[in-house]
Scaffold this motif. Structure first.
Motif, mmCIF file in Angstrom:
data_model
loop_
_atom_site.group_PDB
_atom_site.id
_atom_site.type_symbol
_atom_site.label_atom_id
_atom_site.label_comp_id
_atom_site.label_asym_id
_atom_site.label_seq_id
_atom_site.Cartn_x
_atom_site.Cartn_y
_atom_site.Cartn_z
ATOM 1 N N LEU A 37 8.186 8.931 10.673
ATOM 2 C CA LEU A 37 7.419 9.477 11.803
ATOM 3 C C LEU A 37 7.969 8.969 13.130
ATOM 4 O O LEU A 37 8.062 9.732 14.104
ATOM 5 C CB LEU A 37 5.940 9.103 11.664
ATOM 6 C CG LEU A 37 5.169 9.808 10.546
ATOM 7 C CD1 LEU A 37 3.763 9.222 10.426
ATOM 8 C CD2 LEU A 37 5.083 11.312 10.807
ATOM 9 N N ARG A 38 8.359 7.705 13.196
ATOM 10 C CA ARG A 38 8.906 7.163 14.439
ATOM 11 C C ARG A 38 10.243 7.820 14.782
ATOM 12 O O ARG A 38 10.546 8.075 15.951
ATOM 13 C CB ARG A 38 9.066 5.649 14.320
ATOM 14 C CG ARG A 38 7.742 4.884 14.401
ATOM 15 C CD ARG A 38 7.973 3.388 14.634
ATOM 16 N NE ARG A 38 8.644 2.773 13.476
ATOM 17 C CZ ARG A 38 7.993 2.252 12.432
ATOM 18 N NH1 ARG A 38 6.655 2.281 12.403
ATOM 19 N NH2 ARG A 38 8.663 1.692 11.452
ATOM 20 N N MET A 84 0.846 -1.192 0.000
ATOM 21 C CA MET A 84 0.000 0.000 0.000
ATOM 22 C C MET A 84 0.885 1.247 0.000
ATOM 23 O O MET A 84 1.879 1.331 0.722
ATOM 24 C CB MET A 84 -0.911 0.008 1.236
ATOM 25 C CG MET A 84 -1.808 1.251 1.324
ATOM 26 S SD MET A 84 -2.837 1.206 2.798
ATOM 27 C CE MET A 84 -3.910 -0.174 2.422
ATOM 28 N N ARG A 85 0.554 2.212 -0.845
ATOM 29 C CA ARG A 85 1.322 3.445 -0.956
ATOM 30 C C ARG A 85 0.376 4.633 -0.776
ATOM 31 O O ARG A 85 -0.811 4.546 -1.074
ATOM 32 C CB ARG A 85 2.014 3.520 -2.317
ATOM 33 C CG ARG A 85 2.910 2.311 -2.602
ATOM 34 C CD ARG A 85 3.539 2.397 -3.985
ATOM 35 N NE ARG A 85 4.533 3.453 -4.071
ATOM 36 C CZ ARG A 85 5.811 3.328 -3.681
ATOM 37 N NH1 ARG A 85 6.225 2.186 -3.158
ATOM 38 N NH2 ARG A 85 6.663 4.321 -3.805
ATOM 39 N N ASP A 86 0.896 5.727 -0.303
ATOM 40 C CA ASP A 86 0.105 6.938 -0.094
ATOM 41 C C ASP A 86 0.814 8.103 -0.767
ATOM 42 O O ASP A 86 1.857 8.568 -0.302
ATOM 43 C CB ASP A 86 -0.072 7.203 1.397
ATOM 44 C CG ASP A 86 -1.062 8.322 1.636
ATOM 45 O OD1 ASP A 86 -2.222 8.151 1.234
ATOM 46 O OD2 ASP A 86 -0.659 9.351 2.217
ATOM 47 N N VAL A 126 3.800 3.165 2.873
ATOM 48 C CA VAL A 126 3.318 3.429 4.224
ATOM 49 C C VAL A 126 4.395 3.129 5.247
ATOM 50 O O VAL A 126 4.599 3.869 6.213
ATOM 51 C CB VAL A 126 2.045 2.591 4.493
ATOM 52 C CG1 VAL A 126 1.631 2.715 5.953
ATOM 53 C CG2 VAL A 126 0.927 3.029 3.574
ATOM 54 N N GLU A 127 5.126 2.005 5.033
ATOM 55 C CA GLU A 127 6.184 1.641 5.985
ATOM 56 C C GLU A 127 7.252 2.721 6.072
ATOM 57 O O GLU A 127 7.743 3.047 7.160
ATOM 58 C CB GLU A 127 6.822 0.305 5.571
ATOM 59 C CG GLU A 127 5.963 -0.919 5.821
ATOM 60 C CD GLU A 127 4.869 -1.098 4.768
ATOM 61 O OE1 GLU A 127 4.830 -0.276 3.814
ATOM 62 O OE2 GLU A 127 4.042 -2.001 4.919
ATOM 63 N N SER A 128 7.597 3.327 4.923
ATOM 64 C CA SER A 128 8.621 4.370 4.937
ATOM 65 C C SER A 128 8.127 5.608 5.677
ATOM 66 O O SER A 128 8.865 6.233 6.444
ATOM 67 C CB SER A 128 8.999 4.746 3.496
ATOM 68 O OG SER A 128 9.518 3.619 2.812
ATOM 69 N N ILE A 129 6.872 5.955 5.442
ATOM 70 C CA ILE A 129 6.301 7.116 6.130
ATOM 71 C C ILE A 129 6.283 6.889 7.634
ATOM 72 O O ILE A 129 6.666 7.766 8.414
ATOM 73 C CB ILE A 129 4.875 7.388 5.610
ATOM 74 C CG1 ILE A 129 4.905 7.789 4.129
ATOM 75 C CG2 ILE A 129 4.202 8.491 6.429
ATOM 76 C CD1 ILE A 129 3.543 7.935 3.505
ATOM 77 N N ALA A 142 2.376 0.721 10.806
ATOM 78 C CA ALA A 142 1.742 0.693 9.484
ATOM 79 C C ALA A 142 0.338 0.109 9.562
ATOM 80 O O ALA A 142 -0.586 0.572 8.890
ATOM 81 C CB ALA A 142 2.602 -0.089 8.504
ATOM 82 N N ARG A 143 0.163 -0.923 10.395
ATOM 83 C CA ARG A 143 -1.173 -1.535 10.493
ATOM 84 C C ARG A 143 -2.179 -0.561 11.125
ATOM 85 O O ARG A 143 -3.376 -0.611 10.840
ATOM 86 C CB ARG A 143 -1.098 -2.836 11.292
ATOM 87 C CG ARG A 143 -0.669 -2.678 12.737
ATOM 88 C CD ARG A 143 -0.708 -4.029 13.453
ATOM 89 N NE ARG A 143 -0.277 -3.920 14.836
ATOM 90 C CZ ARG A 143 0.996 -3.983 15.244
ATOM 91 N NH1 ARG A 143 1.961 -4.140 14.347
ATOM 92 N NH2 ARG A 143 1.299 -3.886 16.518
ATOM 93 N N THR A 144 -1.693 0.345 11.992
ATOM 94 C CA THR A 144 -2.581 1.353 12.577
ATOM 95 C C THR A 144 -3.094 2.291 11.496
ATOM 96 O O THR A 144 -4.284 2.628 11.448
ATOM 97 C CB THR A 144 -1.828 2.155 13.648
ATOM 98 O OG1 THR A 144 -1.351 1.271 14.659
ATOM 99 C CG2 THR A 144 -2.753 3.202 14.277
ATOM 100 N N TYR A 145 -2.211 2.709 10.604
ATOM 101 C CA TYR A 145 -2.623 3.584 9.510
ATOM 102 C C TYR A 145 -3.618 2.885 8.600
ATOM 103 O O TYR A 145 -4.624 3.474 8.190
ATOM 104 C CB TYR A 145 -1.396 4.020 8.711
ATOM 105 C CG TYR A 145 -1.752 4.724 7.420
ATOM 106 C CD1 TYR A 145 -2.115 6.069 7.426
ATOM 107 C CD2 TYR A 145 -1.761 4.035 6.208
ATOM 108 C CE1 TYR A 145 -2.459 6.721 6.255
ATOM 109 C CE2 TYR A 145 -2.113 4.669 5.029
ATOM 110 C CZ TYR A 145 -2.457 6.014 5.061
ATOM 111 O OH TYR A 145 -2.813 6.657 3.903
ATOM 112 N N ARG A 146 -3.315 1.610 8.291
ATOM 113 C CA ARG A 146 -4.212 0.876 7.377
ATOM 114 C C ARG A 146 -5.596 0.690 7.994
ATOM 115 O O ARG A 146 -6.624 0.769 7.308
ATOM 116 C CB ARG A 146 -3.596 -0.471 7.015
ATOM 117 C CG ARG A 146 -2.329 -0.349 6.180
ATOM 118 C CD ARG A 146 -1.860 -1.704 5.677
ATOM 119 N NE ARG A 146 -0.704 -1.576 4.800
ATOM 120 C CZ ARG A 146 0.568 -1.737 5.194
ATOM 121 N NH1 ARG A 146 0.817 -2.054 6.465
ATOM 122 N NH2 ARG A 146 1.547 -1.588 4.339
#
Length: 310
Positions: free
Chosen positions: A15-16, A1-3, A8-11, A24-28
């Motif tokens: 952030l961390r 998944m990309r945004d 998403v993992e890179s974002i 990433a699962r929280t965002y999804r």
């Protein structure tokens, strides 16, 4: 998944690194989840508040805004409306103190005070209160006289003119009687009390004779005591604040009596048919009166009244 071109993992990793702990699962999960019920209801109320901007209802404070929104079908709490009005920058208008004096007592004897500060009535057309106020225009002062039915706080007659002669108070009386006849709820001679302050217009012979010819009992408060006509003073204050001060009903500059009359006509229509009154159970005066007439026999013919001009 990309945004928007980023994984998403890179974002989430960036952030961390900045101290925002998010997986990433929280965002999804957030991406797929429906908006919270509170977010949806807040958005609906904020839209309703936004739609009220520039309308007379935008003058309401927290309590009346709650009643108004509930009448429109929104199930809202006082704390919710208070929070969202602050968020939207919506505030009810507040009244300013009226300083100039308009009451000039008339000489000689006058009628007694029959109300004794009891501003209640068991039915319409039992107690009317009257007073006049003033507005400054580019062309000079304009005086506006009102007559209000105490039972429903409905404005039954009003008139504006540029002088303070007795016609200022005689004309709204004639209009009020005509309006009650027109709506098939005429004044019954002997049942109505007309209460005012001790101004010379209300103690003038021409006016008191008119009351007598119509079978209306006069009542006049004491000199220099606003509490003897407190309800009318309050309504005058509402008029100066909501109609004149808010600029919702008036242009930015009042040029003449014509501007005052147009603004007053619009305000009286709103006041009688739409404005919520806390003392009436958060309903407009017209609706409050109609509830009374619905439970009582309507008078279809006007009673005999002396055919004298007023």
């Amino acid at each position: 998944m990309r945004d928007e071109g980023f994984a998403v993992e890179s974002i989430c990793r960036v952030l961390r690194e900045q101290g925002v702990q998010v997986a990433a699962r929280t965002y999804r999960y957030w991406k797929k989840a429906a908006p919270a019920t509170r977010i949806v209801s807040d958005a609906q109320i904020l839209n309703a508040l936004h739609d009220l901007k520039g309308t007379p209802e935008s003058l309401y404070g927290r309590r009346k805004m709650v009643a108004y929104l509930r009448r429109q079908g929104h199930a809202v709490a006082h704390c919710t409306v208070d929070r969202l009005m602050r968020l939207a920058g919506v505030n009810g208008i507040s009244r300013r103190r009226m300083k100039p004096r308009t009451t000039v007592p008339g000489p000689g004897d006058r009628a007694p005070d029959l109300l004794n500060r009891d501003f209640t009535a068991e039915a319409p057309n039992r107690v009317w209160i009257a007073d006049f106020t003033y507005v400054h225009t580019a062309s000079g002062w304009v005086y506006i006289a009102f007559i209000v039915d105490v039972y429903s706080q409905r404005i039954v007659g009003w008139h504006a003119q540029t002088s303070r002669g007795v016609e200022l108070v005689r004309i709204p009386l004639r209009l009020a009687l005509w309006e009650r006849d027109r709506t098939q709820h005429p004044v019954v001679p002997g049942e109505l009390t007309h209460h005012s302050d001790a101004g010379s217009q209300y103690t003038a012979v021409k006016f008191t004779e008119n009351l007598a010819l119509q079978g209306i009992t006069p009542s006049i408060g004491s000199v220099g005591d606003a509490y003897d006509n407190a309800l009318m003073e309050s309504i005058n204050g509402l008029y100066k604040t909501e109609c004149i001060g808010s600029r919702i009903f008036t242009p930015q500059r009042l040029e003449s009596i014509v501007d005052v009359e147009l603004a007053t006509m619009s305000w009286v229509q709103w006041y009688n048919t739409r404005r919520l009154h806390s003392t009436l159970g958060m309903v407009p005066p017209a609706e409050y009166e109609e509830a009374y007439w619905a439970g009582h026999a309507r008078i279809t013919e006007s009673p005999e009244r002396v055919a004298q001009p007023i």
